[in-house]
Design an enzyme around this catalytic site. Sequence first.
Site, PDB file in Angstrom:
ATOM      1  N   ASP A 255     -39.467   3.422 -21.256  1.00 29.72           N
ATOM      2  CA  ASP A 255     -39.386   2.190 -22.219  1.00 29.72           C
ATOM      3  C   ASP A 255     -40.100   1.096 -21.809  1.00 29.72           C
ATOM      4  OD1 ASP A 255     -37.902   2.020 -19.658  1.00 29.72           O
ATOM      5  OD2 ASP A 255     -36.205   1.051 -20.558  1.00 29.72           O
TER       6      ASP A 255
ATOM      7  N   THR B 131     -40.327  10.728 -19.543  1.00 28.91           N
ATOM      8  CA  THR B 131     -39.187  10.073 -18.392  1.00 28.91           C
ATOM      9  C   THR B 131     -38.139  10.901 -17.941  1.00 28.91           C
ATOM     10  OG1 THR B 131     -37.847   8.268 -17.777  1.00 28.91           O
ATOM     11  CG2 THR B 131     -38.058   8.519 -20.208  1.00 28.91           C
TER      12      THR B 131
ATOM     13  N   GLU C 293     -17.043  17.492  -8.312  1.00 23.55           N
ATOM     14  CA  GLU C 293     -15.549  16.980  -8.719  1.00 23.55           C
ATOM     15  C   GLU C 293     -15.510  15.781  -9.398  1.00 23.55           C
ATOM     16  OE1 GLU C 293     -16.352  19.222  -6.241  1.00 23.55           O
ATOM     17  OE2 GLU C 293     -14.917  21.002  -6.795  1.00 23.55           O
TER      18      GLU C 293
ATOM     19  N   GLY D 152     -20.413  21.970 -11.137  1.00 22.21           N
ATOM     20  CA  GLY D 152     -18.901  21.749 -11.052  1.00 22.21           C
ATOM     21  C   GLY D 152     -18.364  20.538 -10.082  1.00 22.21           C
TER      22      GLY D 152
ATOM     23  N   ARG E 233     -31.065   4.589 -12.215  1.00 30.29           N
ATOM     24  CA  ARG E 233     -30.703   3.367 -12.163  1.00 30.29           C
ATOM     25  C   ARG E 233     -30.086   2.898 -13.455  1.00 30.29           C
ATOM     26  NH1 ARG E 233     -35.361   2.715  -9.176  1.00 30.29           N
ATOM     27  NH2 ARG E 233     -36.627   2.525 -10.743  1.00 30.29           N
TER      28      ARG E 233
ATOM     29  N   ARG F  40     -16.218  20.323   3.777  1.00 24.62           N
ATOM     30  CA  ARG F  40     -16.843  19.113   3.672  1.00 24.62           C
ATOM     31  C   ARG F  40     -16.549  18.423   2.307  1.00 24.62           C
ATOM     32  NH1 ARG F  40     -21.420  20.312   7.790  1.00 24.62           N
ATOM     33  NH2 ARG F  40     -20.645  19.234   9.549  1.00 24.62           N
TER      34      ARG F  40
ATOM     35  N   GLU G  89     -27.868   6.630  -9.153  1.00 22.24           N
ATOM     36  CA  GLU G  89     -28.290   5.357  -8.359  1.00 22.24           C
ATOM     37  C   GLU G  89     -27.755   4.090  -8.999  1.00 22.24           C
ATOM     38  OE1 GLU G  89     -33.068   5.656  -7.522  1.00 22.24           O
ATOM     39  OE2 GLU G  89     -32.581   6.114  -9.437  1.00 22.24           O
TER      40      GLU G  89
ATOM     41  N   ARG H 131     -38.566  14.426  -8.684  1.00 22.58           N
ATOM     42  CA  ARG H 131     -39.646  14.107 -10.039  1.00 22.58           C
ATOM     43  C   ARG H 131     -40.534  15.151  -9.537  1.00 22.58           C
ATOM     44  NH1 ARG H 131     -39.624   9.722 -12.529  1.00 22.58           N
ATOM     45  NH2 ARG H 131     -38.765   7.657 -11.623  1.00 22.58           N
TER      46      ARG H 131
ATOM     47  N   ASP I  61     -33.238   8.401 -21.622  1.00 19.29           N
ATOM     48  CA  ASP I  61     -32.735   7.249 -21.920  1.00 19.29           C
ATOM     49  C   ASP I  61     -33.338   6.692 -23.391  1.00 19.29           C
ATOM     50  OD1 ASP I  61     -35.107   6.519 -20.751  1.00 19.29           O
ATOM     51  OD2 ASP I  61     -34.012   4.991 -19.431  1.00 19.29           O
TER      52      ASP I  61
ATOM     53  N   GLY J 274     -42.877   5.876 -14.281  1.00 23.55           N
ATOM     54  CA  GLY J 274     -42.571   7.087 -13.507  1.00 23.55           C
ATOM     55  C   GLY J 274     -42.971   8.467 -13.886  1.00 23.55           C
TER      56      GLY J 274
ATOM     57  N   ASP K  67     -35.394  10.095 -16.950  1.00 27.81           N
ATOM     58  CA  ASP K  67     -33.983   9.204 -17.359  1.00 27.81           C
ATOM     59  C   ASP K  67     -33.275   9.799 -18.580  1.00 27.81           C
ATOM     60  OD1 ASP K  67     -34.359   8.077 -14.890  1.00 27.81           O
ATOM     61  OD2 ASP K  67     -35.080   6.302 -15.847  1.00 27.81           O
TER      62      ASP K  67
ATOM     63  N   SER L 120     -14.074  22.307  -0.666  1.00 23.95           N
ATOM     64  CA  SER L 120     -15.061  21.427  -0.428  1.00 23.95           C
ATOM     65  C   SER L 120     -15.112  20.640  -1.872  1.00 23.95           C
ATOM     66  CB  SER L 120     -16.535  22.147  -0.578  1.00 23.95           C
ATOM     67  OG  SER L 120     -16.744  22.948  -1.757  1.00 23.95           O
TER      68      SER L 120
ATOM     69  N   ALA M  20     -51.885  19.343 -24.696  1.00 25.56           N
ATOM     70  CA  ALA M  20     -51.721  19.421 -26.255  1.00 25.56           C
ATOM     71  C   ALA M  20     -52.347  18.323 -26.837  1.00 25.56           C
ATOM     72  CB  ALA M  20     -50.252  19.522 -26.635  1.00 25.56           C
TER      73      ALA M  20
ATOM     74  N   ARG N 113     -47.663   1.763 -11.782  1.00 25.65           N
ATOM     75  CA  ARG N 113     -47.026   0.463 -12.564  1.00 25.65           C
ATOM     76  C   ARG N 113     -48.138  -0.635 -12.633  1.00 25.65           C
ATOM     77  NH1 ARG N 113     -41.632   2.691 -13.702  1.00 25.65           N
ATOM     78  NH2 ARG N 113     -41.432   4.121 -11.730  1.00 25.65           N
TER      79      ARG N 113
HETATM   80  P1  ATP Z   1     -39.585   5.144 -16.355  1.00 26.77           P
HETATM   81  O1  ATP Z   1     -38.845   5.224 -17.599  1.00 26.77           O
HETATM   82  O2  ATP Z   1     -39.830   6.479 -15.844  1.00 26.77           O
HETATM   83  O3  ATP Z   1     -39.413   4.349 -15.055  1.00 26.77           O
HETATM   84  P2  ATP Z   1     -41.236   3.313 -17.616  1.00 26.77           P
HETATM   85  O4  ATP Z   1     -42.497   3.515 -18.804  1.00 26.77           O
HETATM   86  O5  ATP Z   1     -40.100   2.845 -18.071  1.00 26.77           O
HETATM   87  O6  ATP Z   1     -41.242   4.839 -16.968  1.00 26.77           O
HETATM   88  P3  ATP Z   1     -42.010   0.954 -16.191  1.00 26.77           P
HETATM   89  O7  ATP Z   1     -42.724   0.754 -14.835  1.00 26.77           O
HETATM   90  O8  ATP Z   1     -40.980   0.101 -16.609  1.00 26.77           O
HETATM   91  O9  ATP Z   1     -42.004   2.437 -16.513  1.00 26.77           O
HETATM   92  O10 ATP Z   1     -43.187   0.572 -17.205  1.00 26.77           O
HETATM   93  C1  ATP Z   1     -44.633   1.061 -17.242  1.00 26.77           C
HETATM   94  C2  ATP Z   1     -45.832   0.185 -17.308  1.00 26.77           C
HETATM   95  O11 ATP Z   1     -45.671  -0.278 -18.691  1.00 26.77           O
HETATM   96  C3  ATP Z   1     -45.678  -1.281 -16.363  1.00 26.77           C
HETATM   97  O12 ATP Z   1     -46.033  -0.916 -15.219  1.00 26.77           O
HETATM   98  C4  ATP Z   1     -46.393  -2.134 -17.224  1.00 26.77           C
HETATM   99  O13 ATP Z   1     -47.869  -1.879 -17.046  1.00 26.77           O
HETATM  100  C5  ATP Z   1     -46.183  -1.701 -18.727  1.00 26.77           C
HETATM  101  N1  ATP Z   1     -45.138  -2.554 -19.224  1.00 26.77           N
HETATM  102  C6  ATP Z   1     -43.713  -2.540 -19.007  1.00 26.77           C
HETATM  103  N2  ATP Z   1     -43.092  -3.623 -19.561  1.00 26.77           N
HETATM  104  C7  ATP Z   1     -44.064  -4.313 -20.217  1.00 26.77           C
HETATM  105  C8  ATP Z   1     -44.162  -5.482 -20.951  1.00 26.77           C
HETATM  106  N3  ATP Z   1     -43.169  -6.214 -21.203  1.00 26.77           N
HETATM  107  N4  ATP Z   1     -45.403  -5.888 -21.625  1.00 26.77           N
HETATM  108  C9  ATP Z   1     -46.492  -5.297 -21.328  1.00 26.77           C
HETATM  109  N5  ATP Z   1     -46.519  -4.084 -20.429  1.00 26.77           N
HETATM  110  C10 ATP Z   1     -45.365  -3.793 -19.989  1.00 26.77           C
END
Ligand code: ATP
Length: 328
Positions: free
Chosen positions: A106, A130, A192, A190, A176, A167, A227, A260, A134, A14, A132, A220, A25, A75
Site C-alpha cells: 500500500d 506484499t 489452539e 490446528g 502489523r 508445552r 505482530e 520473507r 491486505d 517489503g 500481508d 500441547s 513476466a 524504503r
Molecule cells: P509492505 O506492505 O510490504 O510494507 P509497502 O509498499 O506498503 O510494502 P512501504 O514501506 O509502506 O511499503 O512503502 C514503500 C515506499 O513507498 C516508501 O519507502 C516510500 O518510498 C513510498 N511511499 C510510501 N508512502 C508514500 C507517500 N505517502 N507518498 C509518496 N511515497 C510513498
Amino acid sequence: MNKISKLAVLTSGGDAPGMNPCIRAVVRTALYNGIEVVGVRQGYKGLIENDMYDMDKRSVSNILNLGGTILKTARCLPFKEDEGMATAYKHLKERGIDALVVIGGDGTFTGALRFSRKFPDIAVMGVPGTIDNDLYGSTYTLGFDTATNTVIQAIDKIRDTADAHDRLFFIEVMGRDSGAIALRAGISCGAEAILLPEKQTAVADLIKNLKEGKSNKKSSSIVIVAEGDKNGGVYDVAKAVQQEVKDYDVKVTILGHLQRGGSPSSFDRILGSRLGFAAVNALIAGESQKMVGLQANHILLTSLDDALNNHEFKLEADLLQMADILSI
Ligand code: ATP
C-alpha cells in the site's frame, strides 16, 4: 490507445516471494510487444538516484525460483517529498520512459498514485506484492502463499517439540496490520488460538480456552500471535498466560524475517507471471493509475484509489469462526 515505447519496473517496500517471477513476466511481455524495459534498483530510491539499467530477455533468466527481488527493494523517504518526486520524474523523462510498473504494497501504491497525479504523462500500473495480503482488489497478493507455507513448515516443527514436552508455544508471525498469515497458518496447523490485529481477543478468554484444552487431554498447544495483536505483544501475552496456566511449560518463538525468504511457491510463481503479464497488457491498452489483481481466478483492474481507500477489505469471518470450532 497510448503507445508505450519504454517502461520501467521496480520493486518497493517489503520484499515478497514471487516478485522475481513477476519481474520476468513484465520484462518478457514488454519485449514481446516491442517495448524497451528498464529495471530500477531499490524501488523509488533508484528513480531518485538514477540507478537503472536496460533489461533484455536474458536479464531475467533463471529467476523464477528465487526469493527476494533481483531489482532489490528499499524504503525511500525522499520520494514522499515534492523534490524527490520531481527528481524521479526528470530521470525517467531523460531516459524516454513513459510507463512505470510498481510491485509493492500500500505504501508503494500511495507513492505511485501521488506521482502519477503530479506527472500524468507517465502511466503507472501497480502489482500487489506484499506478504500481508491486505489490498482491496486482489484476493491474494504476491508472496502471501509462500510466506504462509513457510510459517506452516516452521510451526509443524514446533508442534513436534511442543507435543514431546507437553508445552504451550506462543508463536509470533508477521502482520502489523493484517492477520492474514496468522489466520491461514492457524487453520493449517490446528492452532489452539489465533490472535489478530483485526479482532480483540481477551486474555482471560484465551486462558479459559487453554485450561479447557488441557482438561480435554491436549498434550500441547500452539497460540499464533500476529505482530499487530492489541494485547501488548507475544511476550506480554505469554507471561500473562503462564501465571494462570501452571501445568504448561510456556515458550515463545518469533519467526521473524525467515517468513520473507525462500523460493516462491507454485501459486506465487503463477500469480506473479499472470500479474506481470497483465500489468504490461493494461499499460499497452492505455490504462494508468490502476492495480492488477486476482479476483475469482480472473485478473482484473482496480483503481489505485480504490485499492488504497476501500476499507471493505476484511479477514473472512467464516474462517475465523471455523478456526475456533475446529481447534477444540
Ligand atoms: P509492505 O506492505 O510490504 O510494507 P509497502 O509498499 O506498503 O510494502 P512501504 O514501506 O509502506 O511499503 O512503502 C514503500 C515506499 O513507498 C516508501 O519507502 C516510500 O518510498 C513510498 N511511499 C510510501 N508512502 C508514500 C507517500 N505517502 N507518498 C509518496 N511515497 C510513498
